[in-house]
Motif scaffolding. Structure first.
Motif, PDB file in Angstrom:
ATOM      1  N   ASN A 152     -12.387  -7.397  -1.542  1.00 36.98           N
ATOM      2  CA  ASN A 152     -13.597  -6.906  -2.212  1.00 36.98           C
ATOM      3  C   ASN A 152     -14.403  -5.987  -1.300  1.00 36.98           C
ATOM      4  O   ASN A 152     -14.970  -4.985  -1.744  1.00 36.98           O
ATOM      5  CB  ASN A 152     -14.469  -8.072  -2.671  1.00 36.98           C
ATOM      6  N   ALA A 153     -14.475  -6.347  -0.020  1.00 33.14           N
ATOM      7  CA  ALA A 153     -15.247  -5.536   0.922  1.00 33.14           C
ATOM      8  C   ALA A 153     -14.600  -4.168   1.135  1.00 33.14           C
ATOM      9  O   ALA A 153     -15.279  -3.153   1.275  1.00 33.14           O
ATOM     10  CB  ALA A 153     -15.386  -6.261   2.257  1.00 33.14           C
ATOM     11  N   GLU A 203     -12.414  -2.651  -1.024  1.00 32.11           N
ATOM     12  CA  GLU A 203     -12.135  -1.919  -2.255  1.00 32.11           C
ATOM     13  C   GLU A 203     -13.383  -1.621  -3.076  1.00 32.11           C
ATOM     14  O   GLU A 203     -13.282  -1.318  -4.264  1.00 32.11           O
ATOM     15  CB  GLU A 203     -11.145  -2.720  -3.125  1.00 32.11           C
ATOM     16  N   GLN A 204     -14.559  -1.697  -2.462  1.00 37.43           N
ATOM     17  CA  GLN A 204     -15.788  -1.408  -3.200  1.00 37.43           C
ATOM     18  C   GLN A 204     -15.773   0.019  -3.727  1.00 37.43           C
ATOM     19  O   GLN A 204     -15.400   0.948  -3.031  1.00 37.43           O
ATOM     20  CB  GLN A 204     -17.005  -1.600  -2.291  1.00 37.43           C
ATOM     21  N   LYS A 205     -16.196   0.149  -4.993  1.00 36.13           N
ATOM     22  CA  LYS A 205     -16.253   1.471  -5.618  1.00 36.13           C
ATOM     23  C   LYS A 205     -17.674   2.025  -5.542  1.00 36.13           C
ATOM     24  O   LYS A 205     -18.644   1.302  -5.678  1.00 36.13           O
ATOM     25  CB  LYS A 205     -15.816   1.386  -7.080  1.00 36.13           C
ATOM     26  N   ASP A 247     -24.026   3.432  -8.975  1.00 37.73           N
ATOM     27  CA  ASP A 247     -24.826   3.209  -7.774  1.00 37.73           C
ATOM     28  C   ASP A 247     -25.893   4.284  -7.617  1.00 37.73           C
ATOM     29  O   ASP A 247     -26.921   4.063  -6.987  1.00 37.73           O
ATOM     30  CB  ASP A 247     -23.918   3.220  -6.541  1.00 37.73           C
ATOM     31  N   LYS A 251     -25.841   0.617   0.553  1.00 41.98           N
ATOM     32  CA  LYS A 251     -24.797  -0.167  -0.101  1.00 41.98           C
ATOM     33  C   LYS A 251     -23.730  -0.596   0.900  1.00 41.98           C
ATOM     34  O   LYS A 251     -23.238  -1.725   0.850  1.00 41.98           O
ATOM     35  CB  LYS A 251     -24.165   0.630  -1.233  1.00 41.98           C
ATOM     36  N   ILE A 292     -22.604  -4.429   1.586  1.00 45.44           N
ATOM     37  CA  ILE A 292     -21.220  -4.901   1.491  1.00 45.44           C
ATOM     38  C   ILE A 292     -20.825  -5.640   2.767  1.00 45.44           C
ATOM     39  O   ILE A 292     -20.218  -6.716   2.726  1.00 45.44           O
ATOM     40  CB  ILE A 292     -20.276  -3.711   1.243  1.00 45.44           C
ATOM     41  N   CYS A 336     -19.925  -9.678   3.093  1.00 45.34           N
ATOM     42  CA  CYS A 336     -18.607 -10.032   3.627  1.00 45.34           C
ATOM     43  C   CYS A 336     -18.743 -10.978   4.816  1.00 45.34           C
ATOM     44  O   CYS A 336     -18.083 -12.021   4.876  1.00 45.34           O
ATOM     45  CB  CYS A 336     -17.856  -8.765   4.018  1.00 45.34           C
ATOM     46  N   ASP A 364     -17.850 -15.672  -5.947  1.00 45.17           N
ATOM     47  CA  ASP A 364     -17.862 -14.223  -6.124  1.00 45.17           C
ATOM     48  C   ASP A 364     -18.710 -13.894  -7.347  1.00 45.17           C
ATOM     49  O   ASP A 364     -18.294 -14.101  -8.475  1.00 45.17           O
ATOM     50  CB  ASP A 364     -16.427 -13.717  -6.314  1.00 45.17           C
TER      51      ASP A 364
END
Length: 747
Positions: free
Chosen positions: A160-161, A163-165, A328, A453, A457, A461, A613
């Motif tokens: 997740n950390a 692959e953040q969009k 965002d 952001k 993140i 994490c 999550d």
């Protein structure tokens, strides 16, 4: 094989330079101790390395001295890579887990020195170090995981950390210049007459090595919603009639129960997405995904290009607004020569007051077509219009604070595009077009690795890593206590662990109930807001009726009939103002309550279950009367009031006419209100279920850890096992403390 002679100073410098640029070989050198040297010296890669830099196999003492010289030269990124290579060697069973932990501890002192670098370093360096720490912690924690639950949680957090969009929404009314602006930003004419002429659909731009597009058609449920909405929307009714007339029986090939998607070449986009194409396929498509190898889209950046705020298709507009909600950063485009239209002002207010967007970039396009003075006046007019609208909603809102969240930047998009694609023929240099200022803003606010952001993140994490480290330390502590316990102490430990499991079950039930209670709280708010709508509409209805009666009476005194055109104009202005003002206040109050509830839920979840999550996305809600819907009400009122204008009991007869029209508008809002309630019931229910599952995972994990410790107690109770366990516990404790320090620095 004869050992090499001791290294000269020249040899040392040469091998140091090579190893610091080759992290894989550096890792092999670090793990190559006296016990592994004979084995490593038999491999081809090490034989070639030794032959080039040493002439023959070096002594273990030389390698040890070399490592002592290399360690002070390790940078944070290189240190993190080393840990990753150590873990890979451990997984390949080249080194043992015990040796892996030894390597971590042996480098820890140097790592501590690195972490105490001076505070004068830039934020960029700080976050680069944090990213290196995150990777090191990830690999280090892998070495301690013995249960699938920890391994899976660790992988999920790390994934997740990484692959953040980052999503950028681009909005604006027709003719605002979105396509040209995006082309200038992307540095290539990918949007426009050459590839996507007059795009009528939502388009999501993403990175891929090769260019292609993917079109998504409406599913049957979505199409039925469009049909239902068309009953009260003249524009939508024309859209449906055109679509049914064009496709006839073949409509079922495109509109299916599940919804179909197709991969197409960019050359085919005009056929699928152009509003002017004879195929009218764009009527059947809800969104387009466009994949292109543009560097600006790397790193998970998505650009959401909306079809326009005045989209006649209500369902497509709702989908667009859902995408915008998850962006965002929003970039809203306005033509500098006609900025701050009512649609622009309404959208900006909705964005800032209802969607919790922390920042909004307003771009005034075509800035080169007006003078600097006119551009300044346009900016001031836009700001003043927004401030007046904010004050109109509520005197308690700080208009200056809200406006401070908006950045206004002018741009000459076409000239910027020419400067990038045809620099020799461009009428002005790139620096004067304004596009570089916009890119700098994006890098600072969103895309830079030191953006807010990015820090958030990293913080989440690291905090999740700390939670896993805490559980691992607890498991090892439990094992150590059981191994060193007497029979009486063992029974006490077991009793205490079972009591903690029961406490977790009770805590899970309390938290889940507290979250579900948010629905009850929301229901109460919706009821109050519905009452507010009823009272506000009644007040507005009375005022409008009184105004109509007075206008008709005035016309009678002049011996004439009030023209239907005058009534139509009166109702057009009045109804739009009434509906806009009431729904805007309704949405603002509802969003304020929902935001508060969600913040409470997030707080409760993070406090009770930091490992959960929180990926649940709140449902969107839209209480928006489109122009076409308002026009429907206007036509109805105009016709009926005109027919009654000669009646002697006009006032009493108008009561019924107005009541019916306003009641239908109330139904639009109340049906949305019920939809919102159902959506949040599912939303909070999903969170409560995730909480329950997380607590159950914790309970199951504790039970497994207890059983493992008891089994180890029965099978092995020697001092060597106890010492190894104590060393492992010390390692994970130190690691946990370092992770905690790392995320505390980001708070």
């Amino acid at each position: 094989m004869q050992e090499a002679k001791p290294m000269s100073t020249e040899q040392i410098e040469r091998v140091k330079s090579y190893l610091l640029d080759n992290d894989e070989m550096l890792a092999l050198v670090y793990v190559c101790d006296e016990a592994l040297l004979p084995q490593f010296s038999q491999t081809q890669v090490m034989q070639e390395f030794f032959a080039e830099f040493f002439g023959d196999v070096p002594s273990a003492q030389d390698l040890h001295a070399l490592k002592g010289l290399l360690t002070p030269a390790l940078t944070q990124p290189l240190y993190a890579k080393l840990i990753g290579h150590f873990w890979a060697l451990c997984e390949a069973q080249v080194i043992t887990k015990a040796y892996f932990h030894h390597l971590l501890l042996s480098l820890h002192a140097h790592k501590a020195d690195l972490s105490t670098q001076t505070k004068t370093q830039s934020t960029h360096t700080d976050l680069t170090r944090t990213h290196a720490d995150m990777e090191e912690f990830y690999h280090a924690l892998q070495g301690f995981c013995t249960q699938d639950s920890h391994t899976q949680a660790l992988h999920r957090i790390w994934h997740n950390a990484r692959e953040q969009k980052f999503s950028i929404g681009v909005t604006g009314v027709l003719s605002a210049g979105k396509s040209t602006f995006l082309n200038a930003l992307l540095g290539e004419e990918i949007l426009g007459s050459s590839t996507i002429p007059e795009t009528a659909n939502l388009t999501v731009l993403q990175y891929a090595h090769t260019q292609y597009a993917k079109v998504h058609f409406w599913n049957l449920c979505e199409w039925e919603e469009i049909l239902a909405d068309s009953h009260t929307d003249e524009g939508l009714r024309r859209f449906v009639q055109q679509t049914q007339s064009t496709f006839g029986d073949s409509l079922s090939r495109y509109i299916t129960k599940e919804g179909i998607s197709q991969h197409i070449e960019l050359s085919e986009l005009s056929t699928h997405t152009s509003a002017n194409h004879a195929s009218k396929l764009c009527n059947l498509i809800k969104k387009v995904e466009l994949f292109t190898p543009l560097k600006f889209l790397q790193g998970g950046v998505h650009i959401v290009d909306t079809p326009g705020l005045d989209d006649p298709i209500t369902k497509r507009e709702e989908i667009t607004k859902e995408y915008i909600r998850d962006c965002d950063l929003l970039i809203h485009l306005m033509n500098a020569s006609c900025a701050a239209t009512q649609v622009d002002v309404d959208f900006i207010l909705e964005t800032l007051l209802e969607r919790n967007i922390s920042r909004l970039l307003v771009v005034l396009t075509r800035a080169d077509l007006i003078t600097p003075d006119e551009l300044h006046q346009s900016l001031q007019y836009t700001k003043q219009s927004l401030q007046n609208a904010i004050v109109k909603i509520s005197q308690s809102l700080d208009s200056h604070a809200i406006l401070s969240r908006i950045t206004f930047l002018p741009v000459s998009s076409y000239n910027a595009l020419l400067a990038r694609t045809q620099p020799d023929s461009a009428p002005m240099p790139l620096e004067q077009t304004g596009i570089l200022a916009i890119e700098e803003y994006l890098d600072t606010m969103l895309l830079g690795e030191n953006s807010l952001k990015a820090r958030d993140i990293a913080y989440l994490c690291l905090k999740s890593f700390a939670g896993i480290a805490h559980e691992l330390a607890h498991d090892l502590s439990l094992e150590s206590k059981i191994l060193n316990a007497s029979k009486e102490e063992l029974e006490e430990f077991i009793s205490l662990e079972r009591a903690q499991m029961q406490s977790l079950r009770e805590h899970s039930a309390r938290i889940s109930q507290a979250i579900m209670d948010k629905n009850t709280e929301l229901e109460g708010t919706l009821k109050l807001l519905n009452d507010f709508i009823t009272m506000s509409l009644q007040t507005s209805q009375d005022r409008l009726k009184e105004r109509v009666v007075q206008n008709i009476a005035y016309a009678k005194k002049q011996n004439r009939t009030m023209p239907k055109e005058d009534l139509y104009e009166l109702f057009s202005i009045a109804l739009k103002d009434i509906f806009t003002d009431i729904t805007r206040e309704y949405k603002y109050k509802l969003n304020t309550k929902i935001t508060h509830l969600i913040q409470e839920v997030r707080s409760e979840v993070q406090e009770a279950c930091p490992s959960v999550d929180f990926a649940h996305t709140p449902p969107s809600f839209s209480f928006y009367a489109k122009d076409e819907q308002i026009a429907h009400f206007v036509h109805t009122l105009s016709d009926e009031v005109f027919g009654l204008s000669g009646s002697s009991a006009l006032a009493s007869k108008l009561d019924s006419v107005f009541s019916q029209t306003f009641a239908r508008f109330s139904e639009l809002i109340f049906s949305k209100s019920e939809h919102t309630k159902e959506g949040f019931l599912e939303f909070f229910g999903g969170i409560a279920q995730a909480i329950t599952q997380d607590f159950q995972t914790q309970i199951t994990h504790k039970e497994q850890a207890l059983q493992k410790a008891l089994l180890q107690f029965e099978q092995s109770n020697n001092q060597e096992t106890k010492n190894a366990l104590a060393q492992k516990l010390d390692s994970i404790t130190q690691l946990k403390e370092r992770i905690v320090r790392a995320y505390k620095e980001l708070e």
